[in-house]
Design an enzyme around this catalytic site. Structure first.
Site, PDB file in Angstrom:
ATOM      1  N   ASP A 286       5.286   3.013  -1.597  1.00 60.33           N
ATOM      2  CA  ASP A 286       4.105   3.364  -1.037  1.00 60.33           C
ATOM      3  C   ASP A 286       3.940   4.602  -0.351  1.00 60.33           C
ATOM      4  O   ASP A 286       3.277   5.459  -0.712  1.00 60.33           O
ATOM      5  CB  ASP A 286       3.584   2.282  -0.179  1.00 60.33           C
ATOM      6  CG  ASP A 286       4.453   2.156   1.034  1.00 60.33           C
ATOM      7  OD1 ASP A 286       5.598   2.089   0.798  1.00 60.33           O
ATOM      8  OD2 ASP A 286       3.978   1.447   2.021  1.00 60.33           O
TER       9      ASP A 286
ATOM     10  N   VAL B 184      -0.912   6.700   9.094  1.00 59.37           N
ATOM     11  CA  VAL B 184      -1.895   6.051   7.939  1.00 59.37           C
ATOM     12  C   VAL B 184      -1.418   4.431   7.873  1.00 59.37           C
ATOM     13  O   VAL B 184      -0.321   4.048   7.805  1.00 59.37           O
ATOM     14  CB  VAL B 184      -1.930   6.757   6.585  1.00 59.37           C
ATOM     15  CG1 VAL B 184      -2.401   7.927   6.934  1.00 59.37           C
ATOM     16  CG2 VAL B 184      -0.235   6.868   6.100  1.00 59.37           C
TER      17      VAL B 184
ATOM     18  N   ASP C 264       8.772   9.066   3.651  1.00 59.01           N
ATOM     19  CA  ASP C 264       8.730   9.541   4.762  1.00 59.01           C
ATOM     20  C   ASP C 264       9.913  10.558   4.973  1.00 59.01           C
ATOM     21  O   ASP C 264      10.228  11.469   4.577  1.00 59.01           O
ATOM     22  CB  ASP C 264       8.639   8.507   5.854  1.00 59.01           C
ATOM     23  CG  ASP C 264       8.241   8.995   7.176  1.00 59.01           C
ATOM     24  OD1 ASP C 264       8.631  10.029   7.458  1.00 59.01           O
ATOM     25  OD2 ASP C 264       7.428   8.215   7.737  1.00 59.01           O
TER      26      ASP C 264
HETATM   27  C1  PRP Z   1       8.429   2.039   4.471  1.00 59.69           C
HETATM   28  C2  PRP Z   1       7.485   2.395   2.918  1.00 59.69           C
HETATM   29  C3  PRP Z   1       9.112   2.973   2.495  1.00 59.69           C
HETATM   30  C4  PRP Z   1       9.867   3.480   3.625  1.00 59.69           C
HETATM   31  C5  PRP Z   1       9.758   4.884   3.752  1.00 59.69           C
HETATM   32  O1  PRP Z   1       8.725   0.762   4.386  1.00 59.69           O
HETATM   33  O2  PRP Z   1       7.365   1.397   2.309  1.00 59.69           O
HETATM   34  O3  PRP Z   1      10.016   1.888   1.770  1.00 59.69           O
HETATM   35  O4  PRP Z   1       9.001   3.048   4.949  1.00 59.69           O
HETATM   36  O5  PRP Z   1      10.453   5.729   4.594  1.00 59.69           O
HETATM   37  P1  PRP Z   1      11.434   6.681   4.630  1.00 59.69           P
HETATM   38  O6  PRP Z   1      11.100   7.453   3.645  1.00 59.69           O
HETATM   39  O7  PRP Z   1      11.537   7.145   6.139  1.00 59.69           O
HETATM   40  O8  PRP Z   1      12.847   5.866   4.377  1.00 59.69           O
HETATM   41  P2  PRP Z   1       8.972  -0.148   5.885  1.00 59.69           P
HETATM   42  O9  PRP Z   1      10.517  -0.160   6.091  1.00 59.69           O
HETATM   43  O10 PRP Z   1       7.880   0.268   6.678  1.00 59.69           O
HETATM   44  O11 PRP Z   1       8.545  -1.644   5.258  1.00 59.69           O
HETATM   45  P3  PRP Z   1       7.220  -1.990   4.477  1.00 59.69           P
HETATM   46  O12 PRP Z   1       7.113  -1.641   2.949  1.00 59.69           O
HETATM   47  O13 PRP Z   1       7.753  -3.754   4.448  1.00 59.69           O
HETATM   48  O14 PRP Z   1       6.140  -1.967   5.515  1.00 59.69           O
END
Ligand code: PRP
Length: 179
Positions: free
Chosen positions: A99, A152, A102
């Site tokens: 998704d 977001v 970051d």
């Molecule tokens: C979010 C997203 C990515 C990751 C990106 O997942 O889905 O996997 O963070 O961040 P990064 O580039 O800083 O590593 P999250 O850990 O929030 O889990 P989720 O998908 O279950 O919400």
């Protein structure tokens, strides 16, 4: 609009148009390759299901769940696998569906780990790219939208596990996460 949303950043219609065009591109690039699309739980579920529904070539799907160790550890790039794939990816064309990118730590870990299993190829398809926040060099091969450093939620993305079911991607009100 949901009461906790400041404004809609990307509407459901804009998302649908972009997802369709990504699906068309993937159809062209993976024709005859029967790619394995990997959904990274949980944030990617809506993007993943809309994307595969728009694709027409034969493909397979699998799921993986990754967790980062809180904020401090996240910046050290420490991530952990919660659920692994069901099947081998040896000699397969793999597409990771995310998704959002970051810091880049999650995808950097994932790509390294998947490559060690001897796939034919590994590419990244990410709906959102928060490039300002990048700490490790990693780029999506297929990308939906570049976004700024705003909080977001919606279309799979959460704050404290909430808002994933909102159909548009919106900016969360500061009052929600600053209280
Ligand atoms: C979010 C997203 C990515 C990751 C990106 O997942 O889905 O996997 O963070 O961040 P990064 O580039 O800083 O590593 P999250 O850990 O929030 O889990 P989720 O998908 O279950 O919400």
């Amino acid at each position: 609009m949901h009461k906790d949303i400041e404004k809609i950043m990307i509407s459901r219609n804009e998302i649908a148009v972009r997802v369709k065009s990504l699906a068309n591109q993937l159809d062209k690039d993976y024709e005859g390759k029967r790619p394995l699309l990997i959904c990274i739980l949980k944030g990617s579920i809506l993007f993943f299901s809309d994307l595969i529904r728009e694709m027409e070539i034969p493909l397979e799907i699998d799921f993986m769940a990754i967790s980062s160790y809180g904020n401090g550890a996240k910046s050290s790039g420490e991530v952990r696998m919660i659920k692994d794939l069901d099947r081998s990816i040896e000699n397969r064309h793999v597409i990771i569906i995310e998704d959002i990118i970051d810091s880049g730590y999650t995808l950097s870990y994932l790509k390294r780990m998947l490559y060690s299993r001897h796939p034919e190829s590994v590419k990244i398809c990410a709906l959102l790219d928060k490039f300002e926040r990048r700490e490790v060099a990693i780029e999506a091969d297929y990308k939906g939208f570049d976004i700024g450093n705003e909080f977001v939620v919606g279309y799979g993305l959460d704050y404290s596990q909430e808002y994933r079911n909102l159909p548009d991607i919106g900016i969360l009100k500061r009052s929600v996460y600053e209280k």
